[in-house]
Design an enzyme around this catalytic site. Structure first.
Site, PDB file in Angstrom:
ATOM      1  N   HIS A 183      59.546  35.650  64.970  1.00 35.64           N
ATOM      2  CA  HIS A 183      59.838  35.672  63.531  1.00 35.64           C
ATOM      3  C   HIS A 183      61.208  35.093  63.234  1.00 35.64           C
ATOM      4  O   HIS A 183      61.421  34.442  62.221  1.00 35.64           O
ATOM      5  CB  HIS A 183      59.760  37.100  63.000  1.00 35.64           C
ATOM      6  CG  HIS A 183      58.391  37.451  62.543  1.00 35.64           C
ATOM      7  ND1 HIS A 183      57.825  38.677  62.726  1.00 35.64           N
ATOM      8  CD2 HIS A 183      57.478  36.707  61.902  1.00 35.64           C
ATOM      9  CE1 HIS A 183      56.610  38.673  62.220  1.00 35.64           C
ATOM     10  NE2 HIS A 183      56.380  37.495  61.716  1.00 35.64           N
ATOM     11  N   GLU A 410      41.429  17.578  68.042  1.00 34.97           N
ATOM     12  CA  GLU A 410      42.194  18.636  68.707  1.00 34.97           C
ATOM     13  C   GLU A 410      41.685  18.868  70.125  1.00 34.97           C
ATOM     14  O   GLU A 410      42.247  19.661  70.860  1.00 34.97           O
ATOM     15  CB  GLU A 410      42.071  19.951  67.929  1.00 34.97           C
ATOM     16  CG  GLU A 410      42.543  19.847  66.500  1.00 34.97           C
ATOM     17  CD  GLU A 410      42.482  21.175  65.782  1.00 34.97           C
ATOM     18  OE1 GLU A 410      43.505  21.847  65.686  1.00 34.97           O
ATOM     19  OE2 GLU A 410      41.374  21.532  65.312  1.00 34.97           O
ATOM     20  N   ASP A 434      46.787  22.062  69.268  1.00 32.64           N
ATOM     21  CA  ASP A 434      45.604  22.360  70.074  1.00 32.64           C
ATOM     22  C   ASP A 434      45.301  21.246  71.072  1.00 32.64           C
ATOM     23  O   ASP A 434      44.877  21.510  72.196  1.00 32.64           O
ATOM     24  CB  ASP A 434      44.396  22.619  69.170  1.00 32.64           C
ATOM     25  CG  ASP A 434      44.370  24.063  68.701  1.00 32.64           C
ATOM     26  OD1 ASP A 434      44.597  24.959  69.535  1.00 32.64           O
ATOM     27  OD2 ASP A 434      44.141  24.304  67.501  1.00 32.64           O
ATOM     28  N   CYS A 481      49.015  16.145  62.263  1.00 32.94           N
ATOM     29  CA  CYS A 481      49.397  17.335  61.502  1.00 32.94           C
ATOM     30  C   CYS A 481      49.844  18.488  62.401  1.00 32.94           C
ATOM     31  O   CYS A 481      50.045  19.592  61.936  1.00 32.94           O
ATOM     32  CB  CYS A 481      48.262  17.781  60.587  1.00 32.94           C
ATOM     33  SG  CYS A 481      46.795  18.285  61.474  1.00 32.94           S
TER      34      CYS A 481
HETATM   35  C1  PEP Z   1      46.965  21.855  65.566  1.00 32.03           C
HETATM   36  O1  PEP Z   1      46.226  22.419  66.367  1.00 32.03           O
HETATM   37  O2  PEP Z   1      47.823  21.011  65.897  1.00 32.03           O
HETATM   38  C2  PEP Z   1      46.900  22.184  64.138  1.00 32.03           C
HETATM   39  C3  PEP Z   1      47.577  21.473  63.262  1.00 32.03           C
HETATM   40  O3  PEP Z   1      46.151  23.254  63.772  1.00 32.03           O
HETATM   41  P1  PEP Z   1      46.626  24.784  63.993  1.00 32.03           P
HETATM   42  O4  PEP Z   1      48.053  24.752  64.451  1.00 32.03           O
HETATM   43  O5  PEP Z   1      46.446  25.458  62.693  1.00 32.03           O
HETATM   44  O6  PEP Z   1      45.667  25.239  65.033  1.00 32.03           O
HETATM   45 MG    MG Z   2      44.537  23.532  65.642  1.00 33.74          MG
END
Ligand code: PEP
Ligand code: MG
Length: 560
Positions: A183, A410, A434, A481
Site C-alpha cells: 500500500h 497476455e 500477465d 497497457c
Molecule cells: C496486464 O496483465 O498487464 C494487465 C494490464 O491486466 P491486469 O494487470 O489487470 O491483469
Molecule cells: Mg492481465
C-alpha cells in the site's frame, strides 16, 4: 554508501533523514485483575475510536487513500477480531495484551498467504499500535514533524501515514520493508512521492544523515559526494521544468504520434487523468467496480458507470476491458469453484464464456453507454489464448452493438500467433503484467520469484515484437497497457517493437511523454534491437540504456 531498493516512479530527492519513531513496546503478558467484561468494553471502545479516526483521515485524503483507509477502518472493527480479543480477555489478559495478540495472529495469517494479502500484514500492525496507544492514552504513533523538510525513513509506513504525508515537508520516503505492490508503494505512486521501498540496509541510516533518494535507479545514496548532490539537484530541476511544461500529445522526436492513455479502475479517476494529459483511456478495468459484489451487476448499474466514464473523454478513444475475473481478482459471481492454480484456470474470457449471460449483459450496457456519448468506445477481452476465443468474443461483441472489438495479448500463445489473432479482431492490447507472468512462469504476486517478473526480459520483448510486427503487417493498432508502459525507457523500447499507443497509471504520463520526445522511431528501433540481443532482463535494460545514450538524435539526459 549505496542502498538498493525498489524505486517508485522516476523522482529524485535530496535531504536529511528523519526516522519514524520506534513502535510502542509489546505489551507485557501479565495476568489482569480487572473485570474482563469492562476490559472488553474498553477494548471495543478503543477499536471503534481508531476505526473512526482512520475513516476520517480517509475522507480528508480522498482518492485511493480513502479506499485503503476505509478498508483499514473496517479491519479495526472486524467482528472476528473483536471476538478474539473478548476470548483472550476471558483468559485473564489485559486489554492491551489481548489486542496485541489478536491482531498479531491475524497478521501472521495474512503474512503466511504471501503476495498481495501478505503485503496487507503491515496494515494490521499499524491498527494494533493505534488501538494500544489509545488504550494507554498515548499519542498514536506516526510521522515525525521536525519543522524542516526531510527524507522520511521508516520500517514500513502505514497507509494512514502515507496518505497524510505533508508533501511540503516530506521530500522523499525510504522504507526498509514493503514491495512494489504494498500500500505504501501504491499510495506513494498516486501522490507522486519520491520513494524507494524494500531498502533493507536503510535501517542503518541515522537522523540527520544526508541522502539522495533516486527512485529512477532503485537507489538511496547515503552521505553523497558534492558531485552526487549536484547531479541529483540538476535532475530535480530538470523534472520540475518538465512538470511545468505544457502538456502535449505523446510523440517521438520525429513527430511520430504515440498516444498516451490512462489505465483506470473507476470513472471517478477520469478528471485527474485528463488533468495529467491522458489522451484517452487505454485500459478500463471493469472488474474493479465489482470486487465486493456477490451478484452480477445489473445492466442499468453498469450503463450508468460506463456513461460517466465515456462522458469524461468526448471524441477520445476509451478502451474498456470486459470483466477479468480470477486469480488475483476473483469475483464471487464468476469464479465460484476453488482451483489449485487459479492463474491457469477459468479466468478472463474463459470464465465469461462459461457464464455468457454476464458477458452479454456487460456488452449490452457498454453499447448503450456508447450510443449515449461522444467518446470512441473500443472493447477488449482479457486472457485470450486462441483464435477461437478471439472470434467468439468479436462475433458476440458486434452482435450486441460494439463497433470496435479487440483482445488483450497476455498469454505467450496469443503473442506467438498474433497474426492470426489480429486477423480475427480490430486491435490488440498487450498486458505485459500477465504476459511476463506466463512467459517467465513466475506468479506475479509471489515475492520469492519477483526477480523473474521483469518485462525487460528478452523473452517477453521478443513476444511483444511478434505482436508489433503482426500489427504493422495487418495495419491494426497494438497498444500496451501493462506496467511496462510506465517505465520511461522501456516505453521507448515498446514503441521500437511496434506498439502504437501506451497506457499507464496517470502519474507516469509526464515521465513517459518526456522520454519519448527524446528519440526518433529509428532510435527506438535501434534501442529495442539492443535490448532484444541481451541475455537477461538486467542486461537488456543496460544495453538499452547504452544505446539510448548514444542515440544520434537523443537530446537532454537519458532517463533510467
Ligand atoms: C496486464 O496483465 O498487464 C494487465 C494490464 O491486466 P491486469 O494487470 O489487470 O491483469
Ligand atoms: Mg492481465
Amino acid at each position: 554508501m549505496e542502498i538498493r531498493g525498489t524505486g517508485i516512479g522516476q523522482g529524485v530527492a535530496v535531504g536529511p533523514v528523519v526516522r519514524m519513531a520506534a513502535p510502542l513496546p509489546e505489551p507485557v503478558d501479565r495476568p489482569s485483575h480487572l473485570d474482563p467484561e469492562r476490559e472488553a468494553e474498553r477494548a471495543r471502545a478503543s477499536m471503534s475510536v481508531v476505526a473512526a479516526e482512520l475513516a476520517d483521515r480517509g475522507a480528508k485524503a480522498g482518492g485511493a487513500a480513502q479506499d485503503v483507509l476505509e478498508a483499514q477502518a473496517m479491519m479495526a472493527e472486524d467482528p472476528s477480531l473483536i471476538d478474539e480479543v473478548t476470548k483472550l480477555l476471558a483468559t485473564g489478559k489485559t486489554a492491551e495484551r489481548a489486542v496485541y495478540e489478536a491482531f498479531a495472529a491475524y497478521r501472521d495469517l495474512l503474512a503466511g498467504m504471501g503476495g498481495y494479502m501478505g503485503e496487507r500484514a503491515a496494515d494490521l500492525d499499524d491498527i494494533s499500535q493505534r488501538v494500544i496507544a489509545h488504550l494507554q492514552k498515548l499519542p498514536a504513533p506516526g510521522v515525525p514533524n521536525p519543522g524542516y523538510p526531510f527524507v522520511l525513513v521508516a520500517r514500513d509506513l502505514a497507509p494512514a501515514d502515507t496518505a497524510m504525508l505533508d508533501l511540503d515537508q516530506v521530500l522523499g520516503l525510504v522504507t526498509v520493508d514493503g514491495g512494489p505492490t504494498s500500500h505504501t508503494a501504491i499510495l506513494a505512486r498516486e501522490k507522486s512521492i519520491v520513494a524507494v521501498v524494500g531498502a533493507t540496509d536503510a535501517a542503518s541510516l541515522a537522523d540527520g544523515d544526508i541522502v539522495v533518494v533516486d527512485a529512477a535507479n532503485d537507489l538511496v545514496i547515503a552521505r553523497p559526494s558534492d558531485a552526487q548532490v549536484a547531479d541529483a539537484e540538476a535532475r530535480i530541476a530538470e523534472r520540475a521544468a518538465m512538470e511545468a511544461a505544457p502538456v502535449t500529445p505523446g510523440a517521438l522526436a520525429d513527430g511520430t504520434p504515440v498516444p498516451l492513455l490512462a489505465n483506470l479502475g473507476s470513472a471517478d479517476a477520469a478528471a485527474e487523468a485528463v488533468r495529467l494529459g491522458a489522451e484517452g483511456v487505454g485500459l478500463f478495468r471493469t472488474e474493479f467496480l465489482f470486487l465486493d459484489a456477490n451478484t452480477a451487476p445489473s445492466v442499468r448499474e453498469q450503463q450508468e458507470h460506463y456513461t460517466r466514464l465515456l462522458t469524461a473523454f468526448p471524441g477520445r478513444k476509451v478502451v474498456v476491458r470486459v470483466l477479468d475475473a480470477g486469480a488475483d481478482k476473483p469475483l464471487s459471481f464468476l469464479n465460484d469453484a476453488p482451483e489449485d492454480n487459479p492463474a491457469l484456470g477459468l479466468r478472463g474470457i474463459r470464465a465469461l464464456r462459461h457464464s455468457e449471460v454476464i458477458l452479454r449483459e456487460q456488452l449490452t450496457a457498454l453499447a448503450a453507454a456508447d450510443a449515449a456519448t461522444d467518446a470512441e468506445l473500443w472493447v477488449m477481452a482479457p486472457m485470450v489464448a486462441t483464435v477461437d476465443e478471439t472470434r467468439y468474443f468479436t462475433t458476440l461483441a458486434r452482435e450486441l452493438g460494439i463497433k470496435v472489438a479487440g483482445v488483450m495479448v497476455e498469454t505467450p500463445s496469443a503473442a506467438l500467433i498474433a497474426d492470426r489473432i489480429l486477423g480475427a479482431c480490430d486491435f490488440a492490447s498487450i498486458g505485459t503484467n500477465d504476459l511476463t507472468q506466463y512467459t517467465m512462469a513466475a506468479d506475479r504476486l509471489l515475492g520469492t520469484v519477483a526477480n523473474l517478473q521483469d518485462s525487460w526480459h528478452p523473452a517477453v520483448l521478443r513476444l511483444i515484437g511478434e505482436v508489433g510486427a503482426a500489427g504493422a503487417e495487418l495495419g491494426k493498432p497494438v497498444g500496451i497497457c501493462g506496467e511496462a508502459a510506465a517505465d520511461p525507457l522501456l516505453a521507448v523500447v515498446l514503441v521500437g517493437l511496434g506498439a502504437t499507443s501506451l497506457s499507464m497509471s496517470p502519474s507516469a504520463l509526464a515521465d513517459v511523454r518526456a522520454s519519448l520526445a527524446r528519440y526518433t522511431l529509428g532510435d527506438a528501433k535501434a534501442i529495442a534491437e539492443s535490448a532484444l540481443a541481451a541475455d537477461g532482463a538486467a542486461e537488456a535494460k543496460q544495453a538499452a540504456r547504452r544505446a539510448a545514450e548514444s542515440a544520434p538524435t537523443a537530446s537532454g539526459t537519458t532517463v533510467s
